[in-house]
Write a protein that holds these residues in place. Sequence first.
Motif, PDB file in Angstrom:
ATOM      1  N   ALA A  34       0.839  -1.210   0.000  1.00  0.00           N
ATOM      2  CA  ALA A  34       0.000   0.000   0.000  1.00  0.00           C
ATOM      3  C   ALA A  34       0.869   1.252   0.000  1.00  0.00           C
ATOM      4  CB  ALA A  34      -0.917  -0.009   1.226  1.00  0.00           C
ATOM      5  N   TYR A  35       1.944   1.235   0.812  1.00  0.00           N
ATOM      6  CA  TYR A  35       2.836   2.393   0.864  1.00  0.00           C
ATOM      7  C   TYR A  35       3.556   2.586  -0.466  1.00  0.00           C
ATOM      8  CZ  TYR A  35       6.839   5.324   1.994  1.00  0.00           C
ATOM      9  OH  TYR A  35       7.778   6.324   1.981  1.00  0.00           O
ATOM     10  N   GLY A  36       4.003   1.477  -1.072  1.00  0.00           N
ATOM     11  CA  GLY A  36       4.692   1.556  -2.354  1.00  0.00           C
ATOM     12  C   GLY A  36       3.817   2.161  -3.436  1.00  0.00           C
ATOM     13  N   TRP A  37       2.552   1.719  -3.464  1.00  0.00           N
ATOM     14  CA  TRP A  37       1.609   2.294  -4.429  1.00  0.00           C
ATOM     15  C   TRP A  37       1.475   3.798  -4.209  1.00  0.00           C
ATOM     16  CZ3 TRP A  37      -1.700   0.119  -8.253  1.00  0.00           C
ATOM     17  CH2 TRP A  37      -2.650   1.008  -8.763  1.00  0.00           C
ATOM     18  N   TYR A  38       1.284   4.196  -2.953  1.00  0.00           N
ATOM     19  CA  TYR A  38       1.130   5.616  -2.629  1.00  0.00           C
ATOM     20  C   TYR A  38       2.393   6.401  -2.973  1.00  0.00           C
ATOM     21  CZ  TYR A  38       1.085   9.863   0.184  1.00  0.00           C
ATOM     22  OH  TYR A  38       1.190  11.158   0.599  1.00  0.00           O
ATOM     23  N   SER A  39       3.556   5.839  -2.613  1.00  0.00           N
ATOM     24  CA  SER A  39       4.818   6.528  -2.848  1.00  0.00           C
ATOM     25  C   SER A  39       5.090   6.729  -4.328  1.00  0.00           C
ATOM     26  CB  SER A  39       5.971   5.740  -2.205  1.00  0.00           C
ATOM     27  OG  SER A  39       7.201   6.368  -2.429  1.00  0.00           O
ATOM     28  N   TRP A  40       4.897   5.670  -5.118  1.00  0.00           N
ATOM     29  CA  TRP A  40       5.153   5.772  -6.549  1.00  0.00           C
ATOM     30  C   TRP A  40       4.148   6.705  -7.217  1.00  0.00           C
ATOM     31  CZ3 TRP A  40       7.085   0.809  -9.446  1.00  0.00           C
ATOM     32  CH2 TRP A  40       8.215   0.315  -8.785  1.00  0.00           C
ATOM     33  N   HIS A  41       2.908   6.680  -6.743  1.00  0.00           N
ATOM     34  CA  HIS A  41       1.879   7.522  -7.342  1.00  0.00           C
ATOM     35  C   HIS A  41       2.090   8.992  -6.982  1.00  0.00           C
ATOM     36  CE1 HIS A  41      -2.142   9.383  -7.841  1.00  0.00           C
ATOM     37  NE2 HIS A  41      -2.233   8.542  -8.867  1.00  0.00           N
ATOM     38  N   SER A  42       2.356   9.262  -5.715  1.00  0.00           N
ATOM     39  CA  SER A  42       2.519  10.653  -5.282  1.00  0.00           C
ATOM     40  C   SER A  42       3.855  11.231  -5.705  1.00  0.00           C
ATOM     41  CB  SER A  42       2.392  10.743  -3.753  1.00  0.00           C
ATOM     42  OG  SER A  42       3.419  10.015  -3.111  1.00  0.00           O
ATOM     43  N   GLY A  43       4.838  10.367  -6.023  1.00  0.00           N
ATOM     44  CA  GLY A  43       6.159  10.838  -6.419  1.00  0.00           C
ATOM     45  C   GLY A  43       6.281  11.174  -7.892  1.00  0.00           C
ATOM     46  N   ARG A  44       5.212  10.988  -8.636  1.00  0.00           N
ATOM     47  CA  ARG A  44       5.262  11.303 -10.063  1.00  0.00           C
ATOM     48  C   ARG A  44       5.257  12.807 -10.285  1.00  0.00           C
ATOM     49  NH1 ARG A  44       0.520   7.928 -12.877  1.00  0.00           N
ATOM     50  NH2 ARG A  44      -0.645   9.170 -11.356  1.00  0.00           N
ATOM     51  N   HIS A  45       5.918  13.225 -11.360  1.00  0.00           N
ATOM     52  CA  HIS A  45       5.875  14.613 -11.783  1.00  0.00           C
ATOM     53  C   HIS A  45       5.014  14.661 -13.042  1.00  0.00           C
ATOM     54  CE1 HIS A  45       9.006  15.768  -8.956  1.00  0.00           C
ATOM     55  NE2 HIS A  45       9.711  14.722  -9.374  1.00  0.00           N
ATOM     56  N   SER A  46       3.827  15.208 -12.912  1.00  0.00           N
ATOM     57  CA  SER A  46       2.871  15.241 -14.023  1.00  0.00           C
ATOM     58  C   SER A  46       2.625  13.800 -14.464  1.00  0.00           C
ATOM     59  CB  SER A  46       3.420  16.095 -15.173  1.00  0.00           C
ATOM     60  OG  SER A  46       2.475  16.200 -16.206  1.00  0.00           O
ATOM     61  N   GLU A  47       2.936  13.475 -15.722  1.00  0.00           N
ATOM     62  CA  GLU A  47       2.721  12.117 -16.225  1.00  0.00           C
ATOM     63  C   GLU A  47       3.997  11.284 -16.151  1.00  0.00           C
ATOM     64  OE1 GLU A  47      -0.225  10.791 -17.055  1.00  0.00           O
ATOM     65  OE2 GLU A  47      -1.006  12.694 -16.316  1.00  0.00           O
TER      66      GLU A  47
END
Length: 205
Positions: free
Chosen positions: A74-87
């Motif tokens: 769950a944390y990995g999903w959140y981290s990778w998703h929130s760490g994106r810059h635009s697309e």
Amino acid sequence: MSSLQLVLEQARAQSLPEVIAVFSAVIYLLLAIRQNIWCWLFAAISTSIYVGLFVAAKLYMESLLNLFYLAMAAYGWYSWHSGRHSEQKMPVVVWPVLVHARAVVALISLSMVNGYLLSRYTDAAFPYVDSLTTWFAIWATFLVARKVLENWWYWLIIDIASMLIYWMRNLELTAALFVVYVLMIPFGYIAWRHSWQKSAECPAS
């Protein structure tokens, strides 16, 4: 009997939960190498099954580790998703050697204490090795969630040790999974390193 037929026969002899857990784990690693965020879904499926499998095998630290993996999915999903810059994907990073050196010392110390407690108060199999692989895997999983390149070096050692203890606890299919992991680690490292070099050359604005 061919090698493929032998593998298929061995797979049929395994429990269905272990087969599903192994299949999901392979998909997780393939997607993780590609930095595909859906890898965390398959991580959650695999780890939730392994919690019970490792209790049955008396690998208690491995069972607790998979509970941690479930939370980290769950944390990995959140981290990778929130760490994106635009697309763009969250970038791969490199951490200083001193950070890793301090982490290794702390993890070995924790593992020795943990191994002693397991050997004294439980019937755990391979208490010290189990503790070492567990604590180092916790750290390595955090590095994956933060997209730290060096995670692949940790996994190389962890997976080799894990492969041996799973085989000795009659989890042959899971041991075979870790053989596959070891073989795939160089591809993961090369892919992530290429991504890191690319992002270093073209920093996000």
